[in-house]
Motif scaffolding. Structure first.
Motif, PDB file in Angstrom:
ATOM      1  N   ASP A 173       5.086 -29.559  -6.480  1.00  0.00           N
ATOM      2  CA  ASP A 173       4.392 -30.682  -7.063  1.00  0.00           C
ATOM      3  C   ASP A 173       3.446 -31.271  -6.016  1.00  0.00           C
ATOM      4  OD1 ASP A 173       5.766 -33.195  -5.712  1.00  0.00           O
ATOM      5  OD2 ASP A 173       7.363 -31.797  -6.223  1.00  0.00           O
ATOM      6  N   PRO A 280       8.322 -33.926 -10.792  1.00  0.00           N
ATOM      7  CA  PRO A 280       8.479 -33.475  -9.411  1.00  0.00           C
ATOM      8  C   PRO A 280       9.504 -32.357  -9.275  1.00  0.00           C
ATOM      9  CG  PRO A 280       9.545 -35.599  -9.739  1.00  0.00           C
ATOM     10  CD  PRO A 280       8.769 -35.314 -10.985  1.00  0.00           C
ATOM     11  N   SER A 281       9.407 -31.592  -8.189  1.00  0.00           N
ATOM     12  CA  SER A 281      10.375 -30.537  -7.901  1.00  0.00           C
ATOM     13  C   SER A 281      11.766 -31.141  -7.812  1.00  0.00           C
ATOM     14  CB  SER A 281      10.030 -29.845  -6.584  1.00  0.00           C
ATOM     15  OG  SER A 281       8.772 -29.236  -6.645  1.00  0.00           O
ATOM     16  N   HIS A 444       3.374 -27.135 -12.962  1.00  0.00           N
ATOM     17  CA  HIS A 444       2.649 -28.077 -12.113  1.00  0.00           C
ATOM     18  C   HIS A 444       1.140 -27.869 -12.261  1.00  0.00           C
ATOM     19  CE1 HIS A 444       6.480 -28.094  -9.616  1.00  0.00           C
ATOM     20  NE2 HIS A 444       6.303 -29.344  -9.958  1.00  0.00           N
TER      21      HIS A 444
END
Length: 481
Positions: A173, A280-281, A444
């Motif tokens: 991300d 987000p990751s 992403h």
């Protein structure tokens, strides 16, 4: 001129048939510089990295040329790699030892004298990972972005003279990307470090690289997908009132039984619709897809697919439910059997899910390769002899083999150049229109999100409509979204 650094003279690599994969390539990188290799999927970028490291996979041969380090030929590549090189490959989750947690994986890459004072924890923190949270997780407990950062921390841990990175930012991300780039940027101009990187992300290349070398188009990159997959579901986009996939009150934890990553997920997807999920990751996006695929248990909730209840355990699902959902993951090397050719990998689901004869399945396997823009001769190669982009398209073809109703797509364009990624999504759009294929895509990539009918974002452990999306949110069928 100084002879220090990495020099590649006339590198030539061929496959078993004698076909040129890399043709007389010259490279020169002096200490303090970053050189980027760019080009379409299948052009030989990863093969160049492997040849430089003396680690070509079976089926490829170093047919000519010379690799020099500080002016001397590299004659014992394994010993040289151990002493000199930090390496991050395209499939970090496969490269991490399945029995080592993140802290141990980084510690293993440190010189013995440096394995004290929490050096591995500092290395994890420098790539934006919390050692207290991530340090004891094994690879299967990490998201794609987390695994990529653990592998990057491992590659950087020993402060190697030569850093070799193959698509180091594909699963990250924006926040994680900035941290990763900063780690590489520190090496520039230090008068010691040499960095060789492969990337499809030209913004990354322009920010990091002192020199850019473009490799020519690989075989098969001009084959555009045009023919739909036979045997796919015949549902038309929007046909019927019933969602093709509907889930209610789903809670997901990692590891199972641990703290929830996502709670109370309600979602309905119509035939022919694409829904993109951003976040987000480590926020649970990939784990959610694995829950739907039956590979990870849900903590709570229920689901239906094509109108019938969907058990969370894949072994309890009916044949129709198994066929209805197909997952394409971030790590195609991890799902393709290394001992099976591409043709055999594609023929297996054609036989088991659609009941085709061996002969017809072989013919359909070749058709699937053409569908995803790959030449038929790749049917006789093993996964290790393919580029990352080729493996990703083989994994997509394998997922489409059973004629699924819903494609669960996890960062499927991460290993692809922009043109090939567009071809893949042109294919998916064609299947959506012609056969009603529904798509739930974790990404992403803004270009993937832009193609979606709806965009959802993970925030605070919940799934919400993306506030920055210009898509028509009236298509959300459940009030909780």
């Amino acid at each position: 001129m100084s002879r220090r650094g990495l020099t590649v003279r006339g590198l030539t690599v061929t496959d078993r048939a004698g076909t040129l994969i890399v043709d007389r390539l010259d490279l020169r990188i002096v200490p303090g510089e970053v050189l980027a290799l760019v080009g379409p999927s299948g052009a030989g970028k990863t093969t160049v990295l492997r040849a430089v490291l003396g680690a070509l996979p079976s089926g490829l041969t170093h047919a000519g040329g010379r690799i020099e380090w500080h002016g001397a030929a590299v004659r014992a590549p394994r010993r040289w790699r151990r002493r000199t090189v930090g390496f991050l490959g395209q499939d970090p989750a496969s490269a991490l030892h399945p029995l080592l947690d993140a802290r141990a994986a980084v510690r293993e890459a440190l010189p013995r004298a440096a394995r004290t004072g929490g050096a591995e924890e500092r290395a994890l923190a420098e790539v934006g990972l919390d050692p207290a949270d991530i340090g004891q997780r094994r690879p299967h407990q990490l998201s794609g972005g987390q695994a990529q950062r653990v592998a990057l921390a491992r590659a950087l841990a020993g402060d190697p003279e030569l850093l070799v990175l193959d698509e180091p930012t594909s699963a990250l991300d924006p926040a994680a990307l900035a941290l990763a780039l900063e780690q590489v940027r520190r090496r520039r101009g230090d008068g010691r470090s040499v960095t060789l990187v492969v990337s499809h992300d030209m913004s990354v290349v322009s920010e990091l690289a002192d020199h850019v070398v473009r490799l020519g188009p690989g075989k098969g990159n001009d084959v555009a997908p045009r023919t739909p997959v036979r045997g796919a579901t015949t549902r038309k986009p929007g046909a019927g009132a019933e969602p093709v996939l509907e889930v209610r009150g789903v809670t997901v934890a990692q590891p199972p039984g641990g703290l929830p990553l996502l709670s109370d997920v309600d979602l309905a997807i119509s035939p022919g619709e694409t829904v993109a999920v951003l976040g987000p990751s480590g926020s649970g996006k990939s784990t959610l897809l694995r829950v739907f695929a039956g590979l990870h248990p849900a903590e709570h909730g229920c689901a239906t697919v094509v109108g019938e209840p969907l058990p969370w355990v894949v072994t309890e699902r009916s044949p129709a439910a198994v066929r209805a959902l197909a997952l394409v993951g971030q790590n195609p090397l991890g799902v393709l059997n290394p001992a099976r050719t591409v043709g055999a990998a594609l023929a297996r689901p054609l036989r088991t899910l659609r009941g085709l004869s061996r002969r017809v399945a072989r013919e359909e396997a070749l058709q699937l390769l053409a569908t995803v823009g790959l030449p038929q001769e790749l049917a006789y190669r093993y996964p290790a002899a393919l580029s990352g982009g080729q493996r990703q398209r083989v994994a997509l073809a394998r997922a489409l083999a059973g004629g699924p109703a819903v494609l669960l797509a996890d960062e499927i364009t991460a290993a692809l150049d922009a043109r090939t990624a567009a071809l893949v999504f042109d294919l998916i759009d064609m299947l959506r229109h012609d056969s009603g294929l529904a798509v739930l895509a974790v990404t992403h990539d803004p270009a993937v999100a832009a193609r979606a009918d709806r965009v959802l974002r993970v925030e605070g452990g919940r799934l919400h409509p993306d506030s920055c999306s210009h898509h028509d949110d009236r298509r959300l069928s459940l009030d909780a979204l």
